[in-house]
Scaffold this active site. Structure first.
Site, PDB file in Angstrom:
ATOM      1  CD  GLU A  71      -2.887  -0.781  -0.296  1.00 33.08           C
ATOM      2  OE1 GLU A  71      -4.000   0.287  -0.155  1.00 33.08           O
ATOM      3  OE2 GLU A  71      -3.521  -2.313  -0.849  1.00 33.08           O
ATOM      4  CB  SER A 122     -50.196 -14.416 -14.666  1.00 37.26           C
ATOM      5  OG  SER A 122     -50.586 -14.809 -16.400  1.00 37.26           O
TER       6      SER A 122
END
Length: 917
Positions: free
Chosen positions: A106, A395
């Site tokens: 990092e 439906s």
């Protein structure tokens, strides 16, 4: 070479000097303007940065308490960062390999710079300037700590980035590098969800060990996740996690933390060998609901409860949520196999408050859910929002899309009849589940039987009246996300572009239960930010922003139909006929020709059951994942219906608390003739089977009354007495179909095929089947025989005695009143030359009959045990009340016109034995 155009005009020295001064003046003005602009921008940016960094506090870098979720009664049921942010680890307990791995991955110059790495920052800053926004990169470990502490919403601005740098420098001056690294490792995400926040939680999450015991391969794996915790979580993406770990090992070797040999040896250790069993194979007691709350808060406010401490008050029903968890785990409910997935959402009908969710089977924290989804626009923009799966509703939305819209925009009545007839558009030729068409049917039948063509034809009528744009806005009013949806008639039967979620569907059906009012579904009452005390009231906002999606009249009418067919308790709805005034609709979508497995074409894909009561609204979906569909799996189950029934029973176990809104004053009851539109009231003579009752909106009740219908004129009729029988002949009625069935029909032709289907729209056919009627009148004007015939040519089942008769022919309705014009014909019946005779029938236990021929002018007396009957014309004699198994003798005596008598041969018979059981 381009030539320079010469001019004859020459400037004097004075003019040249003046022109030179003018140019200098213009340049000075431009430079002054530029400097002022730069200074203004600098002042503005500097002021913004100053406002961000003033009041810097070392304490603000420290980890704050975790966010919590509490129920409406204030009881805490969920805490963020369990096993994570609440358990901090000191720098001394972090092994050196972990420090080395993180720094190498990092921020390789972490122990050298003063909070920011200038070469790294300059490179990233220039890229951001070119882009005009923050595109990423460049942050040191210190800056990431600042971002987590001061910028939890992570606004991507240059001003924020500058503030971050200044705060990082300040933090470095007030803290040690070891303290910064300790803060960083206790704040940062190491994996998926909130189970791996901080190094302590991550060690437990992946390896089930204490931080101080981490080894090199484990440290490299953890450091590798920091760049993208979700992406490199080995429980989710093992291959990517392995590749990322090896990259970190390479960086550690490059920066001198490990040797080449150590790097190679560590790479040889498979990641899976270092992991414990997957900790996310199961989830917490209320995890599914808590995750929905987390996502809702973030999407509405931008605050992440994992990083911004807050108290969230929600509407969870913990008992219901536990029940939904049980269902998803197969506890008390049996799924047909281990692969079938499901999702459900339950909310209060009148408030929009979501009280429970069934996110998925085998749900993992912050994992894929089938109960709800982010907005389609957000999903299109970012993968972070693609956690929810929408599915085709089949439906299940017919009541809203086709019929409520017809009540709303066409002012239909609940007594309206719709047309279940063929339809085709291009290659699309939809059909019904039973592969038949049913002609004109009531809306109640169309819904309860889920006839597709009736829904399509009704939506077509609505769209023809209001247009696609207004119909789309209508659906938005129910809360449906119509982003990138292109409305078509296929929506009537569930053919959406991207589909819906159970949460959307439950909220939409709550509109019907709630008198037409839509309230956005939400789990959160309010949030309180712990640091500032600010309160954001979700529920108050949702109640204020409610929308009248459907008129109270239309909501009442569609609710009346739906609750009645559920109460009738037929088919799939029988399980919901529980006495709670439930309305419901099933839904099934099917695989088309693009199915992921050819064997699935035409088979079911999604199964739904949506339902509501005065208190609650809920929706359930079941189906298979895309991966399982590729393997040919498809749902063949009533699981959606069963789960819906379990929810209904559970939420109503104390009985109903509310009532539906009462019938609006603008809705009235009336009768009309079925299938006739505009509506016509029934008058006298209308057959009872064509009279229907229903609710109508005021101003749209039947406007006229039918009191008998006209029949075609009869143009020709003949009658003759031949061979002892009367024969008649009518002009055939036109249309002939009206004489063939009591139900009128119409021929529909699509793609070269024709269907003859029930059609109720012709007022002249209301009175039923047309028959050919005969009346026979004697010389005294008495009708001695009447008969209705189904064919236009027939021989009557009647032989009159000698004499002259009037035979009248006309058209009539089989049931109901009304006749055509009448035509009379006269016939003469001469005396019969047939001798007297009789023909016995077969005796029963108590009865015996004889067919007797009586010559013209004679009469015959038939006697049995003192009982006598006399016939003057040919006919039938019957003796009743006889004794079983008894022998009888019958005598026949003819009396002629001149008084002479003649005895015919007697007849003996024995009645049959009494039958026994």
């Amino acid at each position: 070479m381009k030539k320079v155009k010469k001019t004859n005009k020459q400037l004097t020295p004075q003019q040249a000097l003046a022109k030179k001064k003018q140019k200098r003046k213009i340049i000075k003005i431009c430079l002054t303007v530029f400097v002022l602009l730069v200074a203004s921008a600098g002042v503005y940016l500097g002021f913004g940065i100053f406002k961000q960094v003033e009041g810097f506090s070392k304490e603000k870098l420290l980890n704050n308490e975790s966010s919590i979720q509490v129920s409406a009664n204030g009881e805490e049921y969920y805490s963020y960062g369990q096993d994570g942010i609440r358990k901090n680890v000191s720098y001394d307990d972090i092994p050196q390999v972990m420090i080395d791995a993180v720094v190498a991955a990092e921020d390789s110059r972490f122990f050298e710079h003063n909070g920011f790495d200038l070469p790294r920052i300059v490179k990233a800053f220039m890229g951001n300037l070119v882009a005009g926004r923050i595109t990423g990169g460049g942050s040191t470990i210190t800056q990431q700590v600042i971002k987590k502490s001061y910028y939890p919403k992570e606004e991507q601005t240059i001003e924020r980035k500058a503030g971050e740098i200044i705060l990082a420098i300040e933090a470095t001056s007030q803290t040690t590098k070891q303290e910064i690294l300790e803060l960083y490792l206790n704040k940062i995400y190491f994996g998926y969800g909130n189970k791996a926040i901080g190094i302590y939680a991550a060690s437990k999450y992946y390896f089930d060990k204490e931080v101080q015991n981490l080894t090199l391969p484990e440290a490299a794996l953890l450091a590798g996740t920091l760049n993208s915790p979700n992406k490199y979580d080995p429980f989710k993406n093992l291959k990517l996690a392995q590749e990322r770990r090896d990259t970190i090992l390479d960086l550690m070797e490059m920066h001198g933390y490990i040797s080449k040999e150590e790097c190679a040896a560590t790479k040889a250790v498979p990641v899976e060998n270092t992991l414990k069993s997957n900790p996310v194979s199961g989830s917490g007691k209320y995890q599914a609901y808590a995750d929905k709350v987390t996502r809702e808060v973030f999407e509405k406010t931008g605050y992440d409860p994992n990083t911004t401490p807050m108290k969230i008050t929600t509407y969870i029903n913990t008992d219901l949520q536990s029940k939904l968890n049980d269902i998803s785990n197969g506890d008390g409910f049996k799924f047909p196999d281990k692969y079938l997935q499901t999702g459900a959402c339950v909310q209060e009908s009148t408030t929009g408050r979501v009280i429970g969710v069934l996110a998925a089977r085998d749900y993992v924290p912050m994992g894929t859910t089938y109960a709800y989804a982010a907005s389609k626009e957000n999903m299109a923009k970012s993968g972070n929002y693609r956690y929810g799966q929408r599915n085709q509703p089949g439906s299940s939305l017919k009541p809203i899309i086709s019929y409520a819209s017809a009540f709303e925009f066409l002012n239909y009545s609940t007594a309206h009849y719709v047309h279940d007839v063929p339809y085709s558009q291009g290659e699309w030729t939809p059909s019904n589940w039973d592969k038949k068409y049913h002609g004109d049917v009531s809306i109640s039948e169309a819904l309860s039987q889920s006839w597709n063509l009736a829904a399509i034809q009704t939506l077509k009528e609505v769209v023809n009246k209001i247009g696609t744009e207004k119909m789309t806005e209508y659906l938005k009013g129910f809360g449906f996300d119509m982003y990138n949806e292109k409305l078509s008639l296929g929506y009537a039967i569930g053919s959406w572009d991207t589909g819906i979620s159970p949460e959307e569907q439950a909220a939409a059906y709550a509109v019907i239960a709630n008198g037409g009012t839509y309230i956005e579904p939400h789990t959160v009452e309010k949030i309180e930010l712990i640091e500032t005390g600010e309160v954001i009231n979700f529920d108050e906002t949702c109640q204020k922003e409610k929308v009248q999606a459907l008129s109270p009249e239309s909501a009442f009418m569609i609710r009346d139909i739906m609750t009645k067919y559920v109460k009738a308790g037929t088919g799939a709805y029988s399980a919901l006929n529980l006495g709670y005034q439930i309305g419901a609709k099933t839904g099934t979508s099917n695989h088309d020709k693009h199915a992921p497995n050819k064997s699935l074409v035409g088979k079911s894909k999604d199964l739904w059951m949506a339902a509501y009561s005065p208190d609650y609204s809920w929706s359930v979906w079941v189906g298979y994942t895309a991966a399982d569909q590729k393997k040919g799996r498809y749902p063949q189950t009533t699981a959606a219906n069963q789960i819906s029934a379990l929810i209904a029973k559970y939420v109503h176990k104390g009985g109903l608390k509310n009532s539906y809104p009462s019938k609006p004053s603008d809705v009235v009851s009336a009768q009309c003739i079925s299938g006739i539109y505009p509506y016509v009231a029934p008058g006298s003579g209308v057959p009872s089977d064509r009279i229907v009752s229903g609710y109508f909106k005021k101003g749209h009740t039947p406007g006229s009354s039918a009191n008998g219908a006209g029949l075609n004129n009869l143009t020709a009729f003949s009658a003759a007495f031949t061979n002892g029988k009367i024969s008649v002949n009518f002009t055939e009625y036109d249309p002939k179909s009206m004489t063939e069935s009591s139900t009128p029909t119409k021929v529909y032709t699509i793609n070269g095929r024709s269907w003859t289907l029930p059609y109720l729209g012709d007022l002249s056919q209301v009175y039923g089947k047309v028959v050919y009627a005969i009346d026979i009148t004697d010389q005294n004007g008495k009708i001695v025989h009447s008969e209705k015939l189904s064919t236009n040519t027939a021989t009557l089942n009647y032989t009159p005695p000698a004499g002259t008769y009037k035979v009248t022919g006309y058209y009539a309705f089989e049931s109901g009143e009304g006749t055509s014009n009448k035509i009379d014909q006269t016939i003469t019946v001469e005396g019969s030359t047939q001798p007297a005779s009789y023909t016995p029938a077969n005796p029963t236990t108590t009865q015996m009959s004889y067919s007797v021929v009586v010559p013209s002018g004679s009469k015959i007396t038939v006697s049995l045990n003192g009982q006598s009957q006399t016939l003057e014309t040919s006919g039938t004699i019957t003796f009743s009340n006889l004794s079983p198994a008894t022998k009888y003798t019958v005598t026949f005596v003819e009396t002629k016109a001149n008084g002479d008598t003649q005895t015919l041969p007697s007849h003996e018979f024995t009645t049959s034995n009494q039958s026994t059981q």
